[in-house]
Design a protein around this motif. Sequence first.
Motif, PDB file in Angstrom:
ATOM      1  N   ASP A  97      34.943  36.653  55.799  1.00 18.86           N
ATOM      2  CA  ASP A  97      36.562  35.734  56.426  1.00 18.86           C
ATOM      3  C   ASP A  97      37.129  34.941  55.533  1.00 18.86           C
ATOM      4  O   ASP A  97      38.050  34.942  55.015  1.00 18.86           O
ATOM      5  N   LEU A  98      35.804  34.341  54.359  1.00 16.53           N
ATOM      6  CA  LEU A  98      37.242  33.507  53.508  1.00 16.53           C
ATOM      7  C   LEU A  98      37.478  34.013  52.501  1.00 16.53           C
ATOM      8  O   LEU A  98      39.115  34.087  52.381  1.00 16.53           O
ATOM      9  N   ILE A  99      36.945  35.150  51.915  1.00 13.52           N
ATOM     10  CA  ILE A  99      37.583  36.243  51.128  1.00 13.52           C
ATOM     11  C   ILE A  99      39.214  37.075  51.654  1.00 13.52           C
ATOM     12  O   ILE A  99      40.484  37.188  51.676  1.00 13.52           O
ATOM     13  N   ARG A 100      38.982  37.786  53.103  1.00 14.48           N
ATOM     14  CA  ARG A 100      40.492  38.074  53.962  1.00 14.48           C
ATOM     15  C   ARG A 100      40.803  36.230  53.925  1.00 14.48           C
ATOM     16  O   ARG A 100      42.720  36.915  53.826  1.00 14.48           O
ATOM     17  N   ASP A 101      40.816  35.698  54.078  1.00 16.78           N
ATOM     18  CA  ASP A 101      41.928  34.099  54.168  1.00 16.78           C
ATOM     19  C   ASP A 101      42.583  33.596  53.342  1.00 16.78           C
ATOM     20  O   ASP A 101      43.563  33.672  52.492  1.00 16.78           O
ATOM     21  N   VAL A 102      41.636  34.058  51.769  1.00 18.76           N
ATOM     22  CA  VAL A 102      42.306  33.677  50.634  1.00 18.76           C
ATOM     23  C   VAL A 102      43.372  34.702  49.926  1.00 18.76           C
ATOM     24  O   VAL A 102      44.472  34.348  49.813  1.00 18.76           O
TER      25      VAL A 102
END
Length: 244
Positions: A97-102
């Motif tokens: 989720d974090l990688i996708r958001d960034v």
Amino acid sequence: MDAIERPTFESDTASELYQYVERHGTATRERVREAIRLPPAEFDETLDQLLSKGYLQEQGGKLSLALDIGAVESHTTGTETYVIRPSRPADFDGLVDLIRDVSAGGTYVIAESIAEQLLYEDAITRHNTVESRVFFVATKDEEIVGWCHLDLPQVETQRGTAQLTVGVAHDARGQGIGSQLLERGTDWARANGYRKLYNSVPLRSERALAFLDDHGWHTEGIRKDHYTIDGDLVDEVMMAYTIE
């Protein structure tokens, strides 16, 4: 087992058992035994060999790779405290989720592709005779707010270089987390004999390019019109860092 150590096996059975766990990230004993169809006694003996050799570990009733990539470190900046540590199987959803958001909006295409690769393979860590992949994560109150990823080729001719990506959640920036993650990944690569790191960023990602430049990275090359982002052709800036 170190992430730069190429695994070797005493039998085809041991290789098959290890490969199943490596490809699936985590699995219970029962699931692995059913999948590779070994007699119970042979399965237990083979698994015990892999556990004692330090290739696999068993925690909470689940098997996973046993990679030693460092310790847990606590950092404080102002009134904020965060932890940088090796990733765990339980980090999977939060990390993706974090990688996708960034990387949303085409700002970090390489990271975006890594998130999709994690989802496809359903595993954070990989370690086999072809590739090794490790992550360090930064957490606040157990929530993942940053990552540093190292993709480590196991083919002999490529084992001196590694791809590195790093990113921090939007609301956790400005606290030095990205710098600490980058330092952790670089230190690990240096300690394990790597001579060069590389990272590729779209030209429009000025913040990321400035961050890497500030930390001693340099532009090694530019691939013209390499990406198509929002209908526009965008150059790829190939960044590199020489480890001394």
